[in-house]
Design an enzyme around this catalytic site. Sequence first.
Site, PDB file in Angstrom:
ATOM      1  N   LYS A 169       0.854  -1.176   0.001  1.00 58.87           N
ATOM      2  CA  LYS A 169       0.108  -0.361  -0.033  1.00 58.87           C
ATOM      3  C   LYS A 169       0.329   1.317  -0.083  1.00 58.87           C
ATOM      4  CE  LYS A 169      -1.833  -2.158   3.192  1.00 58.87           C
ATOM      5  NZ  LYS A 169      -2.315  -1.596   4.721  1.00 58.87           N
ATOM      6  N   THR A 197      -6.382   9.433   9.117  1.00 57.83           N
ATOM      7  CA  THR A 197      -5.948   8.017   8.351  1.00 57.83           C
ATOM      8  C   THR A 197      -5.997   7.028   9.560  1.00 57.83           C
ATOM      9  OG1 THR A 197      -3.821   8.769   8.635  1.00 57.83           O
ATOM     10  CG2 THR A 197      -5.046   8.841   6.472  1.00 57.83           C
ATOM     11  N   GLY A 199      -5.838   4.204  11.704  1.00 57.14           N
ATOM     12  CA  GLY A 199      -6.665   2.792  10.904  1.00 57.14           C
ATOM     13  C   GLY A 199      -6.868   2.306   9.584  1.00 57.14           C
ATOM     14  N   THR A 200      -6.139   2.979   8.545  1.00 55.06           N
ATOM     15  CA  THR A 200      -6.998   2.359   7.546  1.00 55.06           C
ATOM     16  C   THR A 200      -5.928   1.176   6.816  1.00 55.06           C
ATOM     17  OG1 THR A 200      -4.672   3.001   7.246  1.00 55.06           O
ATOM     18  CG2 THR A 200      -6.631   4.926   6.300  1.00 55.06           C
ATOM     19  N   GLY A 201      -5.318   0.605   8.112  1.00 53.37           N
ATOM     20  CA  GLY A 201      -4.435  -0.836   7.527  1.00 53.37           C
ATOM     21  C   GLY A 201      -5.083  -1.846   7.961  1.00 53.37           C
ATOM     22  N   CYS A 202      -5.908  -1.797   8.752  1.00 54.45           N
ATOM     23  CA  CYS A 202      -6.717  -2.262   9.510  1.00 54.45           C
ATOM     24  C   CYS A 202      -8.238  -2.977   8.501  1.00 54.45           C
ATOM     25  CB  CYS A 202      -7.239  -2.108  10.367  1.00 54.45           C
ATOM     26  SG  CYS A 202      -5.993  -1.994  12.338  1.00 54.45           S
TER      27      CYS A 202
END
Length: 436
Positions: A169, A197, A199-202
Amino acid sequence: MAVLIIAGLDTGGGAGIAADIKTVSALGLHPLPILSAVTYQNPDGVRGYHVLPPELIRGEIRAVKDFFEIEAVKIGMLGNGEAVKIVAEETEGLLRVLDPVLTSSTDHPLIDVEGIETLKDLLIPGSIVTPNVPEAEKLTGMKVSSVEDMKKAARILVEEFGAKAAVVKGGHLDYTDVLYWNGEFYEFRGEMIEGFTHGTGCAFSSALASLLAKGMELPEAVEEAKRFVETAIRFSSREGKCINPLAPLEIDVERWRAYSGLKNAVKRLVEMGELLNPFVPEVGTNFAYATPQGEVFAVKGRIVRYGKTIKPVGPVELNASDHLKRALLKFREFYPEVRAVINLRYSRELIERAEKLGLTVSFYDRREEPEDVKTREGGTIPWGIETAIRRVRERPDVIYHLGDWGKEPMVLIFGENPLEVIEKVKELLDVPRGQS
């Protein structure tokens, strides 16, 4: 359909298992949350973490495996090598999406060195891996500073580490994500979006697992997961300083509320038809209502004179009035609580009545419009609304203009909702209380 979620708890509520549960639920699947670790954190940063005993993690997973048919697994924070081993054993043979959580966004370590090595040996093989750029660098040992570097890292994760596929990503670079799968590269372009942003990976990995569980092909699922996250950022939570995975559901709910609220208000407006008829402009009246997210409903074809009364030409629809949409959205840049507006024919009588009632009235003069605004398509109305707002020191209830060559004079009445606008219209038309 059920999605198994194995992740840590973010006590700030913005990332980890809380974000995963919201994401899976928003996409219409049943989340099975397995707690692997507890972090002590708030939006300012991580203060520490504790990994649950391995056998407790095993017991959690087995309890749901014995009952539910699991379509996919999302794996997030694990914390140490023992937790990684247990999760690798218990999820073997399942469709796994691995978000390799190594550090927090503030660079606090969230897994020990043994855990990273065990991830490489036991969990990356056979999984769809979704690292961001810093995680890809730590896992592969290479510097990632371009899309080409992202492709190299993704290839390493698949061809050397044994991943089923890798999505690197690019939020830390140019917002392009790279997928390497079945020997092919896919690029997914993005853009800078204002918002939080955390929490975006989760959310991305949970969305990807959910979409794959629904049967989507991997490239299509990556594209959809990316757009899901962009929406979650665009409508992020100010209180939690994090993304809002429930935004797609909230948008649908608010659309319905705006549609039904305006539809009901238009009916009430029509009941005042004979009184309102003289104040309908030659171009027609319209009535607009915005959702909190800034989507604007109005009457398709406007509301027109019909004999001695008035009549809506068409139904309430999204984006049915470009003019009122531009006026309302500009107004909301200054006063976001204001979500409704109606336009009426200008008359000095209306303005004098508004001033007598104590409503705040302002105006703009189209003759003062700068030349660069006149030549810009759609620029007049936003310029006029901003000019009128800056002319007074408090929030206007009424804004009017006296027209220009080929432009009819107009009065705009604003309110926080359609019923408030109708009450103001009633006052301006001197409708006795209790009557429509």
